[in-house]
Scaffold this motif. Structure first.
Motif, PDB file in Angstrom:
ATOM      1  N   THR A  16      -3.150 -30.776  94.035  1.00 43.20           N
ATOM      2  CA  THR A  16      -3.559 -32.108  94.480  1.00 43.20           C
ATOM      3  C   THR A  16      -3.134 -32.390  95.913  1.00 43.20           C
ATOM      4  O   THR A  16      -2.051 -32.012  96.333  1.00 43.20           O
ATOM      5  CB  THR A  16      -2.929 -33.178  93.568  1.00 43.20           C
ATOM      6  N   VAL A  17      -4.002 -33.081  96.639  1.00 43.90           N
ATOM      7  CA  VAL A  17      -3.688 -33.580  97.983  1.00 43.90           C
ATOM      8  C   VAL A  17      -3.735 -35.105  97.915  1.00 43.90           C
ATOM      9  O   VAL A  17      -4.694 -35.675  97.374  1.00 43.90           O
ATOM     10  CB  VAL A  17      -4.702 -33.072  99.033  1.00 43.90           C
ATOM     11  N   HIS A  18      -2.694 -35.762  98.432  1.00 41.82           N
ATOM     12  CA  HIS A  18      -2.636 -37.223  98.476  1.00 41.82           C
ATOM     13  C   HIS A  18      -3.050 -37.663  99.874  1.00 41.82           C
ATOM     14  O   HIS A  18      -2.542 -37.157 100.869  1.00 41.82           O
ATOM     15  CB  HIS A  18      -1.213 -37.700  98.172  1.00 41.82           C
ATOM     16  N   VAL A  19      -4.006 -38.600  99.950  1.00 40.06           N
ATOM     17  CA  VAL A  19      -4.471 -39.152 101.222  1.00 40.06           C
ATOM     18  C   VAL A  19      -4.271 -40.660 101.165  1.00 40.06           C
ATOM     19  O   VAL A  19      -4.625 -41.300 100.169  1.00 40.06           O
ATOM     20  CB  VAL A  19      -5.963 -38.831 101.477  1.00 40.06           C
ATOM     21  N   ALA A  20      -3.694 -41.229 102.233  1.00 35.52           N
ATOM     22  CA  ALA A  20      -3.496 -42.676 102.319  1.00 35.52           C
ATOM     23  C   ALA A  20      -4.086 -43.177 103.631  1.00 35.52           C
ATOM     24  O   ALA A  20      -3.874 -42.578 104.676  1.00 35.52           O
ATOM     25  CB  ALA A  20      -2.014 -43.012 102.252  1.00 35.52           C
ATOM     26  N   VAL A  21      -4.847 -44.275 103.542  1.00 35.66           N
ATOM     27  CA  VAL A  21      -5.436 -44.904 104.719  1.00 35.66           C
ATOM     28  C   VAL A  21      -5.152 -46.396 104.634  1.00 35.66           C
ATOM     29  O   VAL A  21      -5.396 -47.020 103.601  1.00 35.66           O
ATOM     30  CB  VAL A  21      -6.963 -44.676 104.795  1.00 35.66           C
ATOM     31  N   ARG A  50     -16.197 -41.012  93.714  1.00 37.84           N
ATOM     32  CA  ARG A  50     -16.750 -39.826  93.045  1.00 37.84           C
ATOM     33  C   ARG A  50     -15.948 -38.558  93.329  1.00 37.84           C
ATOM     34  O   ARG A  50     -15.897 -37.652  92.505  1.00 37.84           O
ATOM     35  CB  ARG A  50     -18.196 -39.616  93.476  1.00 37.84           C
ATOM     36  N   LEU A  51     -15.365 -38.460  94.514  1.00 41.74           N
ATOM     37  CA  LEU A  51     -14.691 -37.230  94.920  1.00 41.74           C
ATOM     38  C   LEU A  51     -13.217 -37.164  94.539  1.00 41.74           C
ATOM     39  O   LEU A  51     -12.626 -36.096  94.591  1.00 41.74           O
ATOM     40  CB  LEU A  51     -14.809 -37.040  96.439  1.00 41.74           C
ATOM     41  N   THR A  52     -12.618 -38.282  94.171  1.00 42.47           N
ATOM     42  CA  THR A  52     -11.175 -38.309  93.946  1.00 42.47           C
ATOM     43  C   THR A  52     -10.816 -38.265  92.478  1.00 42.47           C
ATOM     44  O   THR A  52     -11.604 -38.623  91.605  1.00 42.47           O
ATOM     45  CB  THR A  52     -10.556 -39.575  94.568  1.00 42.47           C
ATOM     46  N   ARG A  53      -9.587 -37.826  92.231  1.00 43.30           N
ATOM     47  CA  ARG A  53      -9.038 -37.833  90.873  1.00 43.30           C
ATOM     48  C   ARG A  53      -8.516 -39.215  90.516  1.00 43.30           C
ATOM     49  O   ARG A  53      -8.559 -39.621  89.365  1.00 43.30           O
ATOM     50  CB  ARG A  53      -7.898 -36.830  90.762  1.00 43.30           C
TER      51      ARG A  53
END
Length: 73
Positions: A16-21, A50-53
């Motif tokens: 998993t990769v975590h992205v925060a904006v 659609r693309l995220t877990r």
């Protein structure tokens, strides 16, 4: 529309990769009619969902919000 900050990415798990904006607008993201001709958007939020877990939205920093998503590696 407020300008979002540069995304912050972290790969803490093997899968998993975590992205925060963050952005300064306090309103949560919402579905909009997609605009193919006028350039007003409406594509980003459905694509993220659609693309995220998983997607989490937290208040802050300041009056804004931060959107946290987890993507498969």
């Amino acid at each position: 529309m407020p300008t979002p900050q540069r995304p912050r990415c972290h790969a803490h798990a093997a899968d998993t990769v975590h992205v925060a904006v963050s952005d300064p607008a306090p309103a949560p993201p919402r579905e909009r009619t997609q605009d193919l001709n006028g350039g007003t958007g409406g594509f980003g939020w459905p694509m993220i969902r659609r693309l995220t877990r998983s997607v989490d939205i937290t208040q802050g920093p300041g009056p804004g919000k931060t959107i946290h998503v987890r993507l498969a590696r």
